[in-house]
Design a protein around this motif. Structure first.
Motif, PDB file in Angstrom:
ATOM      1  N   ALA A  64      30.541  -4.980 -32.736  1.00  0.00           N
ATOM      2  CA  ALA A  64      31.771  -4.561 -33.406  1.00  0.00           C
ATOM      3  C   ALA A  64      31.500  -4.158 -34.853  1.00  0.00           C
ATOM      4  O   ALA A  64      32.042  -3.159 -35.338  1.00  0.00           O
ATOM      5  CB  ALA A  64      32.819  -5.675 -33.344  1.00  0.00           C
ATOM      6  N   ALA A  65      30.651  -4.895 -35.539  1.00  0.00           N
ATOM      7  CA  ALA A  65      30.309  -4.568 -36.928  1.00  0.00           C
ATOM      8  C   ALA A  65      29.540  -3.249 -37.002  1.00  0.00           C
ATOM      9  O   ALA A  65      29.780  -2.430 -37.898  1.00  0.00           O
ATOM     10  CB  ALA A  65      29.504  -5.694 -37.558  1.00  0.00           C
ATOM     11  N   SER A  96      36.628  -6.055 -30.770  1.00  0.00           N
ATOM     12  CA  SER A  96      36.815  -7.407 -31.298  1.00  0.00           C
ATOM     13  C   SER A  96      37.289  -8.381 -30.229  1.00  0.00           C
ATOM     14  O   SER A  96      37.220  -9.595 -30.427  1.00  0.00           O
ATOM     15  CB  SER A  96      37.807  -7.382 -32.462  1.00  0.00           C
ATOM     16  OG  SER A  96      37.247  -6.677 -33.544  1.00  0.00           O
ATOM     17  N   GLY A 147      38.247  -0.579 -32.482  1.00  0.00           N
ATOM     18  CA  GLY A 147      37.884  -1.819 -33.157  1.00  0.00           C
ATOM     19  C   GLY A 147      38.579  -3.027 -32.548  1.00  0.00           C
ATOM     20  O   GLY A 147      37.976  -4.093 -32.389  1.00  0.00           O
ATOM     21  N   GLU A 168      32.776   4.617 -39.935  1.00  0.00           N
ATOM     22  CA  GLU A 168      32.981   4.979 -41.342  1.00  0.00           C
ATOM     23  C   GLU A 168      31.966   6.014 -41.799  1.00  0.00           C
ATOM     24  O   GLU A 168      32.315   6.970 -42.507  1.00  0.00           O
ATOM     25  CB  GLU A 168      32.910   3.727 -42.214  1.00  0.00           C
ATOM     26  CG  GLU A 168      34.093   2.807 -42.019  1.00  0.00           C
ATOM     27  CD  GLU A 168      33.910   1.444 -42.676  1.00  0.00           C
ATOM     28  OE1 GLU A 168      32.931   1.246 -43.440  1.00  0.00           O
ATOM     29  OE2 GLU A 168      34.761   0.569 -42.443  1.00  0.00           O
ATOM     30  N   ARG A 217      39.958   4.860 -34.288  1.00  0.00           N
ATOM     31  CA  ARG A 217      38.931   3.934 -34.773  1.00  0.00           C
ATOM     32  C   ARG A 217      39.489   2.503 -34.774  1.00  0.00           C
ATOM     33  O   ARG A 217      38.811   1.563 -34.373  1.00  0.00           O
ATOM     34  CB  ARG A 217      38.483   4.355 -36.168  1.00  0.00           C
ATOM     35  CG  ARG A 217      37.415   3.455 -36.757  1.00  0.00           C
ATOM     36  CD  ARG A 217      37.029   3.897 -38.136  1.00  0.00           C
ATOM     37  NE  ARG A 217      38.154   3.669 -39.027  1.00  0.00           N
ATOM     38  CZ  ARG A 217      38.401   4.387 -40.107  1.00  0.00           C
ATOM     39  NH1 ARG A 217      37.635   5.399 -40.439  1.00  0.00           N
ATOM     40  NH2 ARG A 217      39.435   4.099 -40.874  1.00  0.00           N
ATOM     41  N   GLU A 218      40.729   2.349 -35.229  1.00  0.00           N
ATOM     42  CA  GLU A 218      41.353   1.031 -35.240  1.00  0.00           C
ATOM     43  C   GLU A 218      41.524   0.504 -33.815  1.00  0.00           C
ATOM     44  O   GLU A 218      41.279  -0.675 -33.543  1.00  0.00           O
ATOM     45  CB  GLU A 218      42.706   1.092 -35.943  1.00  0.00           C
ATOM     46  CG  GLU A 218      43.369  -0.256 -36.074  1.00  0.00           C
ATOM     47  CD  GLU A 218      44.704  -0.154 -36.815  1.00  0.00           C
ATOM     48  OE1 GLU A 218      45.672  -0.762 -36.334  1.00  0.00           O
ATOM     49  OE2 GLU A 218      44.763   0.528 -37.855  1.00  0.00           O
ATOM     50  N   TYR A 231      29.824  -0.815 -34.924  1.00  0.00           N
ATOM     51  CA  TYR A 231      30.806   0.239 -34.672  1.00  0.00           C
ATOM     52  C   TYR A 231      31.543   0.591 -35.958  1.00  0.00           C
ATOM     53  O   TYR A 231      31.704   1.771 -36.283  1.00  0.00           O
ATOM     54  CB  TYR A 231      31.811  -0.173 -33.584  1.00  0.00           C
ATOM     55  CG  TYR A 231      32.930   0.828 -33.482  1.00  0.00           C
ATOM     56  CD1 TYR A 231      32.737   2.016 -32.787  1.00  0.00           C
ATOM     57  CD2 TYR A 231      34.146   0.633 -34.136  1.00  0.00           C
ATOM     58  CE1 TYR A 231      33.733   2.977 -32.728  1.00  0.00           C
ATOM     59  CE2 TYR A 231      35.140   1.591 -34.079  1.00  0.00           C
ATOM     60  CZ  TYR A 231      34.932   2.755 -33.382  1.00  0.00           C
ATOM     61  OH  TYR A 231      35.911   3.714 -33.353  1.00  0.00           O
ATOM     62  N   ARG A 232      32.007  -0.416 -36.686  1.00  0.00           N
ATOM     63  CA  ARG A 232      32.739  -0.151 -37.935  1.00  0.00           C
ATOM     64  C   ARG A 232      31.883   0.653 -38.909  1.00  0.00           C
ATOM     65  O   ARG A 232      32.364   1.626 -39.497  1.00  0.00           O
ATOM     66  CB  ARG A 232      33.205  -1.461 -38.568  1.00  0.00           C
ATOM     67  CG  ARG A 232      34.389  -2.091 -37.854  1.00  0.00           C
ATOM     68  CD  ARG A 232      34.975  -3.258 -38.636  1.00  0.00           C
ATOM     69  NE  ARG A 232      34.036  -4.347 -38.827  1.00  0.00           N
ATOM     70  CZ  ARG A 232      33.793  -5.310 -37.935  1.00  0.00           C
ATOM     71  NH1 ARG A 232      34.433  -5.309 -36.784  1.00  0.00           N
ATOM     72  NH2 ARG A 232      32.932  -6.269 -38.201  1.00  0.00           N
ATOM     73  N   ARG A 233      30.633   0.272 -39.047  1.00  0.00           N
ATOM     74  CA  ARG A 233      29.734   1.007 -39.954  1.00  0.00           C
ATOM     75  C   ARG A 233      29.539   2.446 -39.489  1.00  0.00           C
ATOM     76  O   ARG A 233      29.592   3.386 -40.280  1.00  0.00           O
ATOM     77  CB  ARG A 233      28.379   0.305 -40.058  1.00  0.00           C
ATOM     78  CG  ARG A 233      28.410  -0.990 -40.841  1.00  0.00           C
ATOM     79  CD  ARG A 233      27.005  -1.509 -41.118  1.00  0.00           C
ATOM     80  NE  ARG A 233      26.195  -1.721 -39.926  1.00  0.00           N
ATOM     81  CZ  ARG A 233      26.202  -2.836 -39.192  1.00  0.00           C
ATOM     82  NH1 ARG A 233      26.985  -3.846 -39.517  1.00  0.00           N
ATOM     83  NH2 ARG A 233      25.422  -2.936 -38.130  1.00  0.00           N
TER      84      ARG A 233
END
Length: 165
Positions: A80-81, A24, A20, A88, A16-17, A83-85
């Motif tokens: 990108a945001a 980004s 990200g 998680e 995931r990192e 993806y983070r949501r």
């Protein structure tokens, strides 16, 4: 295939990192970068990754508490945001709804019989596959590619070394 939730979470954290970092690195101008006239754009591949974080888990019977991907946002930062949501929310759904025993259970996914632990492995491999495509498109767009499984070309100098040929 994963047999323990904690093993999935450990690997997923790294993957995931890494995704990200790649997301980004995308600029708004690069969202339309493509390798060929008929190929997906960098933005489309990125958005496909986001969508798969809802689609594949739901196909496997998880209830992911986040909205489906919908149309691709206009900016790279929004992708990108999202993806983070999604990443998680997907992980939280796995932790809440499955346990180690559940990973061994066979289910029907995309018309095939898979164990739930295989679904999680496939999800990570799918993401890594498309992440690789994105790094090529980043390089073609003239952007710096972040290292994922080791330093990228531009990162060797920061380590005081020359990039391998």
């Amino acid at each position: 295939m994963f047999r323990r939730i904690e093993d999935f979470r450990e690997e997923w954290g790294y993957e995931r990192e890494a995704t990200g970092k790649v997301l980004s690195s995308i600029t708004d101008a690069a969202l339309g970068q493509r390798a060929s006239a008929s190929g997906r754009t960098l933005g489309q591949i990125a958005w496909h990754i986001v969508g798969t974080l809802y689609e594949m888990p739901v196909e496997a019977g998880l209830v992911v508490e986040a909205a489906a991907a919908g149309p691709m946002p206009a900016t790279a930062a929004e992708v990108a945001a999202a993806y983070r949501r999604a990443a998680e929310a997907m992980e939280a759904a796995v932790v809440r709804q499955w346990d180690d025993a559940a990973l061994e259970e066979e289910i029907t996914v995309y018309g095939e019989h898979w164990q739930r632990g295989k679904v999680l492995s496939a999800l990570i491999r799918h993401e890594a596959h498309h992440r690789g495509q994105m790094t090529v498109l980043l390089r073609q767009a003239g952007l710096v590619v972040p290292g994922v499984y080791g330093p990228a070309k531009e990162e060797w100098a920061a380590l005081g070394m020359s990039a391998p040929e």
